[in-house]
Design a protein around this motif. Structure first.
Motif, PDB file in Angstrom:
ATOM      1  N   MET A  73       0.842  -1.173   0.000  1.00 39.48           N
ATOM      2  CA  MET A  73       0.000   0.000   0.000  1.00 39.48           C
ATOM      3  C   MET A  73       0.889   1.238   0.000  1.00 39.48           C
ATOM      4  O   MET A  73       1.705   1.433   0.884  1.00 39.48           O
ATOM      5  CB  MET A  73      -0.884  -0.025   1.237  1.00 39.48           C
ATOM      6  CG  MET A  73      -1.854   1.069   1.302  1.00 39.48           C
ATOM      7  SD  MET A  73      -2.969   0.744   2.679  1.00 39.48           S
ATOM      8  CE  MET A  73      -3.879   2.216   2.646  1.00 39.48           C
ATOM      9  N   ASN A  74       0.722   2.062  -1.001  1.00 43.75           N
ATOM     10  CA  ASN A  74       1.565   3.242  -1.163  1.00 43.75           C
ATOM     11  C   ASN A  74       0.706   4.499  -1.050  1.00 43.75           C
ATOM     12  O   ASN A  74       0.000   4.861  -1.987  1.00 43.75           O
ATOM     13  CB  ASN A  74       2.273   3.191  -2.523  1.00 43.75           C
ATOM     14  CG  ASN A  74       3.281   4.295  -2.674  1.00 43.75           C
ATOM     15  OD1 ASN A  74       3.582   5.002  -1.718  1.00 43.75           O
ATOM     16  ND2 ASN A  74       3.795   4.466  -3.867  1.00 43.75           N
ATOM     17  N   LEU A  75       0.757   5.144   0.109  1.00 44.65           N
ATOM     18  CA  LEU A  75       0.027   6.391   0.308  1.00 44.65           C
ATOM     19  C   LEU A  75       0.944   7.567   0.002  1.00 44.65           C
ATOM     20  O   LEU A  75       2.073   7.613   0.467  1.00 44.65           O
ATOM     21  CB  LEU A  75      -0.454   6.517   1.749  1.00 44.65           C
ATOM     22  CG  LEU A  75      -1.597   5.631   2.181  1.00 44.65           C
ATOM     23  CD1 LEU A  75      -1.872   5.839   3.664  1.00 44.65           C
ATOM     24  CD2 LEU A  75      -2.837   5.919   1.386  1.00 44.65           C
ATOM     25  N   LYS A  76       0.438   8.480  -0.774  1.00 43.94           N
ATOM     26  CA  LYS A  76       1.189   9.704  -1.045  1.00 43.94           C
ATOM     27  C   LYS A  76       0.544  10.834  -0.246  1.00 43.94           C
ATOM     28  O   LYS A  76      -0.486  11.371  -0.629  1.00 43.94           O
ATOM     29  CB  LYS A  76       1.182  10.006  -2.539  1.00 43.94           C
ATOM     30  CG  LYS A  76       1.950   8.989  -3.336  1.00 43.94           C
ATOM     31  CD  LYS A  76       2.076   9.404  -4.769  1.00 43.94           C
ATOM     32  CE  LYS A  76       2.908   8.366  -5.492  1.00 43.94           C
ATOM     33  NZ  LYS A  76       3.210   8.762  -6.841  1.00 43.94           N
ATOM     34  N   LEU A  77       1.161  11.149   0.875  1.00 42.47           N
ATOM     35  CA  LEU A  77       0.638  12.199   1.742  1.00 42.47           C
ATOM     36  C   LEU A  77       1.227  13.538   1.334  1.00 42.47           C
ATOM     37  O   LEU A  77       2.405  13.642   0.990  1.00 42.47           O
ATOM     38  CB  LEU A  77       0.971  11.903   3.197  1.00 42.47           C
ATOM     39  CG  LEU A  77       0.432  10.585   3.746  1.00 42.47           C
ATOM     40  CD1 LEU A  77       0.905  10.395   5.175  1.00 42.47           C
ATOM     41  CD2 LEU A  77      -1.066  10.549   3.679  1.00 42.47           C
ATOM     42  N   THR A  78       0.400  14.556   1.388  1.00 42.92           N
ATOM     43  CA  THR A  78       0.855  15.912   1.085  1.00 42.92           C
ATOM     44  C   THR A  78       0.616  16.783   2.317  1.00 42.92           C
ATOM     45  O   THR A  78      -0.345  16.564   3.054  1.00 42.92           O
ATOM     46  CB  THR A  78       0.084  16.499  -0.107  1.00 42.92           C
ATOM     47  OG1 THR A  78      -1.310  16.513   0.196  1.00 42.92           O
ATOM     48  CG2 THR A  78       0.315  15.690  -1.366  1.00 42.92           C
ATOM     49  N   PRO A  79       1.472  17.727   2.551  1.00 48.22           N
ATOM     50  CA  PRO A  79       1.245  18.602   3.714  1.00 48.22           C
ATOM     51  C   PRO A  79       0.013  19.469   3.484  1.00 48.22           C
ATOM     52  O   PRO A  79      -0.246  19.918   2.368  1.00 48.22           O
ATOM     53  CB  PRO A  79       2.509  19.451   3.776  1.00 48.22           C
ATOM     54  CG  PRO A  79       3.117  19.364   2.437  1.00 48.22           C
ATOM     55  CD  PRO A  79       2.700  18.069   1.841  1.00 48.22           C
ATOM     56  N   PRO A  80      -0.779  19.686   4.530  1.00 48.64           N
ATOM     57  CA  PRO A  80      -1.966  20.526   4.379  1.00 48.64           C
ATOM     58  C   PRO A  80      -1.576  21.989   4.236  1.00 48.64           C
ATOM     59  O   PRO A  80      -0.477  22.402   4.609  1.00 48.64           O
ATOM     60  CB  PRO A  80      -2.733  20.289   5.675  1.00 48.64           C
ATOM     61  CG  PRO A  80      -1.701  19.886   6.654  1.00 48.64           C
ATOM     62  CD  PRO A  80      -0.641  19.158   5.872  1.00 48.64           C
ATOM     63  N   LYS A  81      -2.507  22.760   3.682  1.00 49.94           N
ATOM     64  CA  LYS A  81      -2.279  24.204   3.639  1.00 49.94           C
ATOM     65  C   LYS A  81      -2.270  24.746   5.061  1.00 49.94           C
ATOM     66  O   LYS A  81      -2.814  24.143   5.988  1.00 49.94           O
ATOM     67  CB  LYS A  81      -3.379  24.884   2.825  1.00 49.94           C
ATOM     68  CG  LYS A  81      -3.271  24.622   1.353  1.00 49.94           C
ATOM     69  CD  LYS A  81      -4.271  25.460   0.603  1.00 49.94           C
ATOM     70  CE  LYS A  81      -4.102  25.265  -0.878  1.00 49.94           C
ATOM     71  NZ  LYS A  81      -5.040  26.074  -1.647  1.00 49.94           N
ATOM     72  N   GLU A  82      -1.653  25.872   5.215  1.00 47.41           N
ATOM     73  CA  GLU A  82      -1.499  26.446   6.554  1.00 47.41           C
ATOM     74  C   GLU A  82      -2.854  26.760   7.186  1.00 47.41           C
ATOM     75  O   GLU A  82      -3.068  26.515   8.378  1.00 47.41           O
ATOM     76  CB  GLU A  82      -0.642  27.709   6.483  1.00 47.41           C
ATOM     77  CG  GLU A  82      -0.231  28.228   7.815  1.00 47.41           C
ATOM     78  CD  GLU A  82       0.772  29.362   7.730  1.00 47.41           C
ATOM     79  OE1 GLU A  82       0.875  30.105   8.718  1.00 47.41           O
ATOM     80  OE2 GLU A  82       1.443  29.504   6.696  1.00 47.41           O
ATOM     81  N   ILE A  83      -3.794  27.279   6.401  1.00 43.14           N
ATOM     82  CA  ILE A  83      -5.103  27.637   6.947  1.00 43.14           C
ATOM     83  C   ILE A  83      -5.864  26.393   7.402  1.00 43.14           C
ATOM     84  O   ILE A  83      -6.517  26.406   8.441  1.00 43.14           O
ATOM     85  CB  ILE A  83      -5.933  28.467   5.933  1.00 43.14           C
ATOM     86  CG1 ILE A  83      -7.215  28.989   6.574  1.00 43.14           C
ATOM     87  CG2 ILE A  83      -6.244  27.685   4.688  1.00 43.14           C
ATOM     88  CD1 ILE A  83      -7.000  30.049   7.605  1.00 43.14           C
ATOM     89  N   THR A  84      -5.739  25.294   6.649  1.00 47.86           N
ATOM     90  CA  THR A  84      -6.395  24.043   7.031  1.00 47.86           C
ATOM     91  C   THR A  84      -5.803  23.506   8.329  1.00 47.86           C
ATOM     92  O   THR A  84      -6.528  23.032   9.210  1.00 47.86           O
ATOM     93  CB  THR A  84      -6.251  23.000   5.915  1.00 47.86           C
ATOM     94  OG1 THR A  84      -6.695  23.562   4.684  1.00 47.86           O
ATOM     95  CG2 THR A  84      -7.055  21.762   6.210  1.00 47.86           C
ATOM     96  N   PHE A  85      -4.498  23.586   8.448  1.00 50.46           N
ATOM     97  CA  PHE A  85      -3.839  23.137   9.672  1.00 50.46           C
ATOM     98  C   PHE A  85      -4.326  23.934  10.875  1.00 50.46           C
ATOM     99  O   PHE A  85      -4.666  23.375  11.915  1.00 50.46           O
ATOM    100  CB  PHE A  85      -2.321  23.264   9.522  1.00 50.46           C
ATOM    101  CG  PHE A  85      -1.574  22.977  10.791  1.00 50.46           C
ATOM    102  CD1 PHE A  85      -1.418  21.678  11.231  1.00 50.46           C
ATOM    103  CD2 PHE A  85      -1.054  24.012  11.554  1.00 50.46           C
ATOM    104  CE1 PHE A  85      -0.745  21.413  12.411  1.00 50.46           C
ATOM    105  CE2 PHE A  85      -0.381  23.754  12.725  1.00 50.46           C
ATOM    106  CZ  PHE A  85      -0.221  22.453  13.163  1.00 50.46           C
TER     107      PHE A  85
END
Length: 58
Positions: A1-13
């Motif tokens: 299983m290969n998940l490609k995680l991306t950092p959230p935008k600052e406002i979402t965080f």
């Protein structure tokens, strides 16, 4: 299983952090006027952060 995680935008965080803090303060009794229980505020904040990690540009 290969998940490609991306950092959230600052406002979402920061929205997810704010929801988590509201949930914590509601649990501790600091905010008693919120119409939603503390658990759901924490859950929504955590779920938003997880979805932002999985969806690109969120």
């Amino acid at each position: 299983m290969n998940l490609k995680l991306t950092p959230p935008k600052e406002i979402t965080f920061w929205i997810s952090v704010a929801l988590g803090l509201l949930g914590l303060f509601s649990f501790l009794g600091v905010f008693t006027l919120l119409p939603i229980e503390a658990f759901w505020l924490l859950f929504i904040g955590f779920a938003l952060l997880v979805v932002a990690l999985l969806v690109k540009d969120l």
